[in-house]
Motif scaffolding. Structure first.
Motif, PDB file in Angstrom:
ATOM      1  N   SER A 166       0.786  -1.188  -0.116  1.00 21.90           N
ATOM      2  CA  SER A 166       0.028  -0.074   0.045  1.00 21.90           C
ATOM      3  C   SER A 166       0.954   1.247   0.019  1.00 21.90           C
ATOM      4  O   SER A 166       0.308   2.209  -0.643  1.00 21.90           O
ATOM      5  N   THR A 167       1.889   1.286   0.665  1.00 16.19           N
ATOM      6  CA  THR A 167       2.928   2.345   0.722  1.00 16.19           C
ATOM      7  C   THR A 167       3.561   2.617  -0.761  1.00 16.19           C
ATOM      8  O   THR A 167       3.593   3.858  -0.921  1.00 16.19           O
ATOM      9  N   SER A 168       4.148   1.429  -1.236  1.00 15.03           N
ATOM     10  CA  SER A 168       4.442   1.784  -2.557  1.00 15.03           C
ATOM     11  C   SER A 168       3.498   2.031  -3.680  1.00 15.03           C
ATOM     12  O   SER A 168       4.044   2.890  -4.561  1.00 15.03           O
ATOM     13  N   TRP A 169       2.313   1.705  -3.596  1.00 17.13           N
ATOM     14  CA  TRP A 169       1.490   2.120  -4.478  1.00 17.13           C
ATOM     15  C   TRP A 169       1.112   3.599  -4.334  1.00 17.13           C
ATOM     16  O   TRP A 169       1.002   4.172  -5.286  1.00 17.13           O
ATOM     17  N   GLU A 170       1.148   4.177  -3.197  1.00 21.78           N
ATOM     18  CA  GLU A 170       1.000   5.605  -3.188  1.00 21.78           C
ATOM     19  C   GLU A 170       2.103   6.399  -3.549  1.00 21.78           C
ATOM     20  O   GLU A 170       1.866   7.272  -4.092  1.00 21.78           O
ATOM     21  N   SER A 171       3.289   5.747  -3.712  1.00 24.57           N
ATOM     22  CA  SER A 171       4.399   6.283  -4.482  1.00 24.57           C
ATOM     23  C   SER A 171       4.591   6.250  -5.759  1.00 24.57           C
ATOM     24  O   SER A 171       5.406   6.728  -6.291  1.00 24.57           O
ATOM     25  N   GLY A 172       3.387   5.398  -6.380  1.00 25.87           N
ATOM     26  CA  GLY A 172       3.627   5.673  -7.779  1.00 25.87           C
ATOM     27  C   GLY A 172       3.851   4.036  -8.350  1.00 25.87           C
ATOM     28  O   GLY A 172       4.006   3.804  -9.511  1.00 25.87           O
ATOM     29  N   ASP A 173       4.040   2.917  -7.594  1.00 29.35           N
ATOM     30  CA  ASP A 173       4.487   1.625  -7.786  1.00 29.35           C
ATOM     31  C   ASP A 173       3.037   1.169  -8.419  1.00 29.35           C
ATOM     32  O   ASP A 173       2.142   0.943  -7.654  1.00 29.35           O
ATOM     33  N   ARG A 174       2.903   0.801  -9.746  1.00 27.01           N
ATOM     34  CA  ARG A 174       1.788  -0.027 -10.096  1.00 27.01           C
ATOM     35  C   ARG A 174       2.165  -1.240 -10.984  1.00 27.01           C
ATOM     36  O   ARG A 174       1.452  -1.748 -11.835  1.00 27.01           O
ATOM     37  N   ARG A 175       3.202  -1.921 -10.714  1.00 28.73           N
ATOM     38  CA  ARG A 175       3.646  -3.231 -11.373  1.00 28.73           C
ATOM     39  C   ARG A 175       3.717  -4.259 -10.604  1.00 28.73           C
ATOM     40  O   ARG A 175       4.239  -4.235  -9.257  1.00 28.73           O
ATOM     41  N   VAL A 176       3.064  -5.406 -11.485  1.00 30.71           N
ATOM     42  CA  VAL A 176       3.052  -6.400 -10.507  1.00 30.71           C
ATOM     43  C   VAL A 176       4.024  -7.549 -11.429  1.00 30.71           C
ATOM     44  O   VAL A 176       4.068  -7.469 -12.534  1.00 30.71           O
ATOM     45  N   ASP A 177       5.001  -8.149 -10.562  1.00 28.30           N
ATOM     46  CA  ASP A 177       6.148  -8.817 -11.266  1.00 28.30           C
ATOM     47  C   ASP A 177       5.935 -10.392 -10.957  1.00 28.30           C
ATOM     48  O   ASP A 177       5.560 -10.772 -10.291  1.00 28.30           O
ATOM     49  N   CYS A 178       6.341 -11.251 -12.231  1.00 25.06           N
ATOM     50  CA  CYS A 178       6.576 -12.547 -12.009  1.00 25.06           C
ATOM     51  C   CYS A 178       8.005 -12.924 -12.509  1.00 25.06           C
ATOM     52  O   CYS A 178       8.660 -12.602 -13.490  1.00 25.06           O
ATOM     53  N   TYR A 179       8.701 -13.734 -11.614  1.00 24.03           N
ATOM     54  CA  TYR A 179      10.066 -14.059 -11.887  1.00 24.03           C
ATOM     55  C   TYR A 179      10.248 -15.549 -11.933  1.00 24.03           C
ATOM     56  O   TYR A 179       9.086 -16.298 -11.300  1.00 24.03           O
ATOM     57  N   VAL A 180      11.144 -16.230 -12.514  1.00 21.64           N
ATOM     58  CA  VAL A 180      11.626 -17.571 -12.306  1.00 21.64           C
ATOM     59  C   VAL A 180      12.804 -17.535 -11.530  1.00 21.64           C
ATOM     60  O   VAL A 180      13.599 -16.759 -11.789  1.00 21.64           O
ATOM     61  N   THR A 181      12.905 -18.316 -10.677  1.00 19.19           N
ATOM     62  CA  THR A 181      13.847 -18.445  -9.572  1.00 19.19           C
ATOM     63  C   THR A 181      14.631 -19.854  -9.700  1.00 19.19           C
ATOM     64  O   THR A 181      13.848 -20.772  -9.793  1.00 19.19           O
ATOM     65  N   ALA A 182      15.905 -19.852  -9.293  1.00 15.60           N
ATOM     66  CA  ALA A 182      16.489 -21.444  -8.891  1.00 15.60           C
ATOM     67  C   ALA A 182      16.991 -21.368  -7.329  1.00 15.60           C
ATOM     68  O   ALA A 182      17.349 -20.588  -7.006  1.00 15.60           O
ATOM     69  N   ASP A 183      16.691 -22.562  -6.760  1.00 14.07           N
ATOM     70  CA  ASP A 183      16.921 -22.498  -5.444  1.00 14.07           C
ATOM     71  C   ASP A 183      18.690 -22.584  -5.362  1.00 14.07           C
ATOM     72  O   ASP A 183      18.865 -22.482  -4.018  1.00 14.07           O
ATOM     73  N   GLY A 184      19.102 -23.086  -6.332  1.00 13.99           N
ATOM     74  CA  GLY A 184      20.344 -23.444  -6.120  1.00 13.99           C
ATOM     75  C   GLY A 184      21.677 -22.128  -6.116  1.00 13.99           C
ATOM     76  O   GLY A 184      22.770 -22.407  -6.071  1.00 13.99           O
ATOM     77  N   GLY A 185      21.016 -21.002  -6.000  1.00 17.64           N
ATOM     78  CA  GLY A 185      21.786 -19.899  -6.221  1.00 17.64           C
ATOM     79  C   GLY A 185      21.973 -19.622  -7.583  1.00 17.64           C
ATOM     80  O   GLY A 185      20.864 -19.720  -8.673  1.00 17.64           O
ATOM     81  N   ASN A 186      23.078 -18.968  -8.199  1.00 11.47           N
ATOM     82  CA  ASN A 186      23.413 -18.390  -9.393  1.00 11.47           C
ATOM     83  C   ASN A 186      23.881 -19.543 -10.285  1.00 11.47           C
ATOM     84  O   ASN A 186      24.992 -19.529 -11.036  1.00 11.47           O
ATOM     85  N   VAL A 187      23.081 -20.571 -10.518  1.00 17.25           N
ATOM     86  CA  VAL A 187      23.159 -21.708 -11.429  1.00 17.25           C
ATOM     87  C   VAL A 187      22.604 -21.491 -12.608  1.00 17.25           C
ATOM     88  O   VAL A 187      23.151 -22.267 -13.623  1.00 17.25           O
ATOM     89  N   ILE A 188      21.887 -20.538 -12.998  1.00 17.69           N
ATOM     90  CA  ILE A 188      21.309 -20.274 -14.424  1.00 17.69           C
ATOM     91  C   ILE A 188      22.229 -19.461 -15.222  1.00 17.69           C
ATOM     92  O   ILE A 188      22.698 -18.586 -15.076  1.00 17.69           O
ATOM     93  N   ASN A 189      22.414 -20.046 -16.535  1.00 15.26           N
ATOM     94  CA  ASN A 189      23.239 -19.393 -17.201  1.00 15.26           C
ATOM     95  C   ASN A 189      23.017 -19.226 -18.664  1.00 15.26           C
ATOM     96  O   ASN A 189      23.513 -18.963 -19.735  1.00 15.26           O
ATOM     97  N   ALA A 190      21.453 -19.090 -18.860  1.00 13.38           N
ATOM     98  CA  ALA A 190      20.857 -18.880 -20.218  1.00 13.38           C
ATOM     99  C   ALA A 190      19.430 -18.054 -19.623  1.00 13.38           C
ATOM    100  O   ALA A 190      19.079 -18.213 -18.770  1.00 13.38           O
ATOM    101  N   SER A 191      18.807 -17.176 -20.800  1.00 12.23           N
ATOM    102  CA  SER A 191      17.656 -16.626 -20.756  1.00 12.23           C
ATOM    103  C   SER A 191      16.423 -17.689 -20.648  1.00 12.23           C
ATOM    104  O   SER A 191      16.429 -18.645 -21.515  1.00 12.23           O
ATOM    105  N   ALA A 192      15.508 -17.594 -19.613  1.00  9.28           N
ATOM    106  CA  ALA A 192      14.302 -18.703 -19.601  1.00  9.28           C
ATOM    107  C   ALA A 192      13.460 -17.942 -20.582  1.00  9.28           C
ATOM    108  O   ALA A 192      12.547 -18.869 -20.825  1.00  9.28           O
ATOM    109  N   LEU A 193      13.478 -16.899 -21.244  1.00  7.21           N
ATOM    110  CA  LEU A 193      12.532 -16.619 -22.418  1.00  7.21           C
ATOM    111  C   LEU A 193      13.006 -16.986 -23.609  1.00  7.21           C
ATOM    112  O   LEU A 193      13.945 -16.995 -23.957  1.00  7.21           O
ATOM    113  N   PRO A 194      11.894 -16.999 -24.567  1.00 11.49           N
ATOM    114  CA  PRO A 194      12.271 -17.572 -26.022  1.00 11.49           C
ATOM    115  C   PRO A 194      13.208 -16.613 -26.706  1.00 11.49           C
ATOM    116  O   PRO A 194      13.211 -15.508 -26.557  1.00 11.49           O
TER     117      PRO A 194
END
Length: 213
Positions: A185-213
């Motif tokens: 609610s606080t960030s909304w009042e400051s102008g934040d209007r974005r909802v984000d979706c991430y893909v994450t890896a449990d093992g840390g920095n193990v991803i070495n390529a983009s997950a997008l097409p």
């Protein structure tokens, strides 16, 4: 009794002569009842038109539902429209990488993050072909105007964004999880209007390529 004379019977008129006159036959239809076929045809025509119109309306509604379900803009109650973004828009001049201290409002769709923490106030954006632990794969933007929707509504929109995310073949090479982030609610009042979706890896920095097409 009074004497009464019988009433004279008028002579029966003689039949008109027919000799020499043309014989005219009356049409047979003159004695038939009025035909009703045209009324039945009109009734059938009206029914046919009604069915055609009804099928057209139903078809239009089905097409509209399919069109809306295929990713068309969704109209909100305040008259604005919001769209789930799933394809990054490249910058005319790419930003240098890595970039440290990037704040959430400056995250871009497709960014890859090292040591990612969705609650952090700053993150490090790196090239997606180097080790990273998360990538922003879908974004849902609310209109600039409007009241705070509430936590549950925002969480539902974040889930929609994750369901709409389009991942490429490289995503199958890693064990990834979807993670959602949305305004408080606080960030909304400051102008934040974005909802984000991430893909994450449990093992840390193990991803070495983009997950997008």
């Amino acid at each position: 009794m009074d004497n009464q004379e019988p009433r004279p019977v008028p002579p029966k008129p003689a039949a008109p002569p027919t000799a020499g006159l043309p014989q005219v036959a009356f049409p047979a239809t003159a004695v038939e009842p009025p035909a009703r076929k045209p009324r039945r045809v009109a009734s059938t025509l009206l029914k046919t038109v009604f069915v055609v119109v009804l099928l057209g309306v139903v078809g239009g509604l089905v097409w509209l539902a399919v069109w809306l379900d295929s990713g068309a803009p969704e109209t909100t109650g305040d008259g604005g429209s919001v769209i789930v973004e799933t394809s990054p828009t490249p910058l005319a001049t790419p930003l240098p990488l890595p970039r440290e201290g990037v704040e959430p409002p400056d995250y871009r769709l497709g960014d890859c993050f090292k040591d990612f923490d969705p609650e952090a106030l700053r993150s490090t954006v790196v090239a997606c072909d180097t080790g990273h632990s998360a990538q922003l794969v879908a974004v849902f933007r609310y209109p600039a105007v409007g009241s705070y929707p509430g936590r549950d509504a925002l969480a539902a929109k974040a889930l929609e964004a994750c369901q709409a995310a389009k991942l490429g073949p490289a995503a199958n090479e890693y064990t990834l999880n979807f993670q959602r982030a949305y305004p408080s609610s606080t960030s909304w009042e400051s102008g934040d209007r974005r909802v984000d979706c991430y893909v994450t890896a449990d093992g840390g920095n193990v991803i070495n390529a983009s997950a997008l097409p």
